[in-house]
Scaffold this motif. Sequence first.
Motif, PDB file in Angstrom:
ATOM      1  N   PHE A 130      -2.852  37.458  11.532  1.00 62.47           N
ATOM      2  CA  PHE A 130      -4.353  37.514  11.085  1.00 62.47           C
ATOM      3  C   PHE A 130      -4.400  38.739  10.088  1.00 62.47           C
ATOM      4  O   PHE A 130      -5.225  38.749   9.183  1.00 62.47           O
ATOM      5  N   LEU A 131      -3.866  39.909  10.372  1.00 61.33           N
ATOM      6  CA  LEU A 131      -4.007  41.196   9.686  1.00 61.33           C
ATOM      7  C   LEU A 131      -3.651  41.018   8.269  1.00 61.33           C
ATOM      8  O   LEU A 131      -4.220  41.400   7.386  1.00 61.33           O
ATOM      9  N   MET A 132      -2.333  40.459   8.203  1.00 61.42           N
ATOM     10  CA  MET A 132      -1.709  40.257   7.161  1.00 61.42           C
ATOM     11  C   MET A 132      -2.899  39.116   5.877  1.00 61.42           C
ATOM     12  O   MET A 132      -3.174  39.660   4.990  1.00 61.42           O
ATOM     13  N   GLN A 133      -3.143  38.324   6.575  1.00 57.74           N
ATOM     14  CA  GLN A 133      -3.904  37.574   6.010  1.00 57.74           C
ATOM     15  C   GLN A 133      -5.331  38.229   5.420  1.00 57.74           C
ATOM     16  O   GLN A 133      -5.819  37.877   4.206  1.00 57.74           O
ATOM     17  N   SER A 134      -5.794  38.911   6.227  1.00 53.94           N
ATOM     18  CA  SER A 134      -7.077  39.545   5.913  1.00 53.94           C
ATOM     19  C   SER A 134      -6.861  40.529   4.977  1.00 53.94           C
ATOM     20  O   SER A 134      -7.862  40.928   4.236  1.00 53.94           O
ATOM     21  N   GLN A 135      -5.614  41.140   4.675  1.00 58.34           N
ATOM     22  CA  GLN A 135      -5.385  41.915   3.655  1.00 58.34           C
ATOM     23  C   GLN A 135      -5.287  41.234   2.404  1.00 58.34           C
ATOM     24  O   GLN A 135      -4.806  41.981   1.267  1.00 58.34           O
ATOM     25  N   GLY A 136      -5.091  39.929   2.255  1.00 54.71           N
ATOM     26  CA  GLY A 136      -4.755  38.997   1.086  1.00 54.71           C
ATOM     27  C   GLY A 136      -3.372  39.001   0.752  1.00 54.71           C
ATOM     28  O   GLY A 136      -2.936  38.488  -0.323  1.00 54.71           O
ATOM     29  N   LEU A 177      -1.399  31.085   9.697  1.00 55.49           N
ATOM     30  CA  LEU A 177      -2.086  29.929   9.212  1.00 55.49           C
ATOM     31  C   LEU A 177      -3.384  29.737   9.623  1.00 55.49           C
ATOM     32  O   LEU A 177      -4.437  29.571   9.122  1.00 55.49           O
ATOM     33  N   LEU A 178      -3.890  30.455  11.064  1.00 53.53           N
ATOM     34  CA  LEU A 178      -5.222  30.357  11.435  1.00 53.53           C
ATOM     35  C   LEU A 178      -6.149  31.482  10.734  1.00 53.53           C
ATOM     36  O   LEU A 178      -7.451  31.311  10.514  1.00 53.53           O
ATOM     37  N   GLY A 179      -5.300  32.264  10.052  1.00 56.18           N
ATOM     38  CA  GLY A 179      -6.276  33.486   9.368  1.00 56.18           C
ATOM     39  C   GLY A 179      -6.643  32.840   8.197  1.00 56.18           C
ATOM     40  O   GLY A 179      -7.630  33.270   7.448  1.00 56.18           O
ATOM     41  N   GLN A 180      -5.899  31.864   7.484  1.00 55.53           N
ATOM     42  CA  GLN A 180      -6.460  31.083   6.392  1.00 55.53           C
ATOM     43  C   GLN A 180      -7.601  30.251   6.702  1.00 55.53           C
ATOM     44  O   GLN A 180      -8.355  29.949   5.651  1.00 55.53           O
ATOM     45  N   LEU A 181      -7.623  29.708   7.695  1.00 54.95           N
ATOM     46  CA  LEU A 181      -8.730  28.781   8.063  1.00 54.95           C
ATOM     47  C   LEU A 181      -9.964  29.246   8.787  1.00 54.95           C
ATOM     48  O   LEU A 181     -10.783  29.061   8.389  1.00 54.95           O
ATOM     49  N   LEU A 182      -9.685  30.464   9.714  1.00 52.83           N
ATOM     50  CA  LEU A 182     -10.799  31.263  10.223  1.00 52.83           C
ATOM     51  C   LEU A 182     -10.832  32.748  10.076  1.00 52.83           C
ATOM     52  O   LEU A 182      -9.989  33.577  10.683  1.00 52.83           O
TER      53      LEU A 182
END
Length: 231
Positions: A29-35, A149-154
Motif C-alpha cells: 500500500f505504501l509503495m503504491q501511495s508514493q507512485g 494490487l489492492l493499493g491500485q484499486l483502493l
Amino acid sequence: MKTQALRAALPHTLPVLVGFLVLGASYGFLMQSQGLAFLYTLLSSLFIFAGSMQFVSVGLLLAGFEPLHVFLLTLMINARHLFYGLALLEKYRGLGWKKPYLIFGLCDETFSIHCAVDPPPGVDKGWFYFFITLLDQSYWVAGSVVGALLGQLLPMDTTGLEFVMTALFVVIFLNQWDQQTDHRPALIGAGCALACLALFGSEHFLLPAMGLMVLCLAPARPKTEKEAHTP
C-alpha cells in the motif's frame, strides 16, 4: 525427504504467515501511495527482503541517488543480523548450497524460529531450515504483492503504516517473554537498548546497544546453556 521437511516446517511458520500478510500488504500500500510501480514492490520483496529497510527504501527510491548514504543506513538498520549470524554458525554448518540462501533469507521471525525449534527426528536439518526460510519469504512477497494490487484499486491514507514493524517487534518480544521462564536476557536486552537510546539518541543507538548486549550476555552463555540442558 523434501516433503517430510516441508510438512515439519509449515506449522512453525503459520504465525509468521498472519503477520507477514498484514505487514507486506502495508508495505505494498505504501509503495503504491508514493507512485512507485508494482514491479518495484515485487523486486524489492524478492531481492531486498528486509522489512524495516524496505519501508525506509520507499523514501530512498524517491530521493537522489546516494549510494554511500544508502549503504551506511542499511548497515545501521540491519546490523543486528551480524549477531544473528554468529548465533546460527553451528546450525548452518555443513548445509552446502542451501547455506547462501539461508543467510540471504534470514529475518527476525525466521531467526526466532531457527533458534527455538530443532528439526524433528528423521527430518533433514538442511531442508527443514530451508523450507522455514522459503515459506517466510513467500509470505512476505505474497503480502506485499496483494497490498500493491489492492493499493491500485483502493487508494487509502497510509499515514502511520511505518509503525507496523515496531508493533511486530513488540509482539515478538512479548511472545518470547511468555514462552521463556528466565527473563534475565530480555531484561538485559531492554536495559541496554534504553541506556544506549538515552546516551546516543534514536538515530545512532542501534550498534552500541547490540555491542553492549553481547558484552553483557556473552559471559552468562555457558551457564544459561547448562541450565537449559539440565533436566
